[in-house]
Design an enzyme around this catalytic site. Structure first.
Site: not given
Ligand code: HXC
Length: 262
Positions: A69, A113, A116, A136
């Site tokens: 992200a 992300g 993911e 993260e």
């Protein structure tokens, strides 16, 4: 459709094509911001609704599938911005509603992300340069788009805890050994292998393909008994299709089936 953060294109021979989505923020290593995720959602929905598309492939660049992200967008967020606006739910869940197969073709970094997103796809084909990770924890947060749930289902608790708690990366060899990816290929062959896999799916009966996907996904929800019953009913229902008659007749008559998608 005109997009700014992704590129879409069609590939393949025959009546049903492959919809290819290339994440395209190269300067930011395809960091996933709202604009990109909104475009990804729109492209996925459009391909899913198009009867001329049998399968979807998502890829990035040689350097990065996606490095996570967008940290610059998130850095100033407070609880009102995240919980208050239900950050990420809006545009990150679209991929879960796509009924056609979605293949991730991953080269370079698939982090946070990005890892993911790859795990939300139905399977991952990796280049030998791929690196997966959930870093993260190094930012003082935890995965927020399913990483703590999908990674242990893919690689088991020990590897998932190792990855999520230390934030270390896994190379393509380790990713294949642990079951995170279905195949590893040389970087130069990544797209041809992924598009060939998609093409082979395009040539099948789309209804059996969608039911197969739905049934495998059911294995990760609910009990074994419920999953087996769900599979049984989908299996039964495929005997109502023209393509089941065609597939079996073609086998018995030693010819190639011609599926009509009914
Ligand atoms: C914003 C990013 C970014 C990211 C890289 N960039 N990753 N920008 N968000 N996630 C930017 C860098 O700031 C830099 O911009 C440019 O991309 C190139 O990156 P470099 O770091 O210079 O490249 P390199 O040295 O090769 O290192 C590559 C890297 C590193 C190892 C992938 O960039 C890195 O560690 N990135 C962050 C990975 C990460 O922590 N991901 C998780 C994010 S949190 P400039 O302008 O300097 O050139 C997350 C939470 C998900 O994903 C929650 C659910 C949505």
């Amino acid at each position: 459709m005109i997009f700014e953060n992704i590129i879409t294109s069609l590939h393949g021979e025959g009546e049903r094509k492959t919809g290819l989505i290339t994440l395209n923020r190269p300067k930011q290593l395809n960091a996933l911001n709202d604009a990109l995720m909104d475009e990804l959602g729109s492209a996925l929905r459009a391909f899913d609704a198009d009867a001329g598309i049998g399968c979807i492939v998502i890829t990035g660049s040689e350097k990065a599938f996606a490095a996570g992200a967008d940290i610059s967008a998130m850095a100033k967020f407070n609880l009102t911005d995240t919980y208050g606006s239900d950050f990420i739910t809006r545009n990150w869940e679209t991929i879960r509603s796509i009924r056609k197969p979605v293949i991730a073709a991953v080269a370079g970094f698939a982090l946070g992300g990005g890892c993911e997103l790859a795990m939300m796809c139905d399977f991952i084909i990796a280049a030998d340069t791929a690196k997966f990770g959930q870093p993260e924890i190094k930012l003082g947060i935890i995965p927020g788009a399913g990483g703590t749930q999908r990674l242990p289902r893919a690689v088991g608790k020990a590897k998932a805890m190792d990855m999520v708690l230390t934030g270390r990366m896994m190379d393509a060899t380790e990713a294949e050994r642990t079951g995170l990816v279905s195949r590893v290929v040389p970087l130069a062959e990544l797209m041809s292998v992924a598009l060939a896999a998609a093409q082979s799916i395009n040539e099948l009966s789309g209804m059996s393909v969608m039911m197969a996907k739905e049934s495998v996904n059911r294995a990760f929800e609910g009990t074994l008994a419920d999953g087996v019953m769900f599979e049984r009913r989908l299996f039964h229902s495929l005997f109502a299709t023209v393509d089941q008659k065609e597939g079996m007749d073609a086998f018995l008559n030693k010819r190639k089936p011609v599926f009509v998608q009914r």
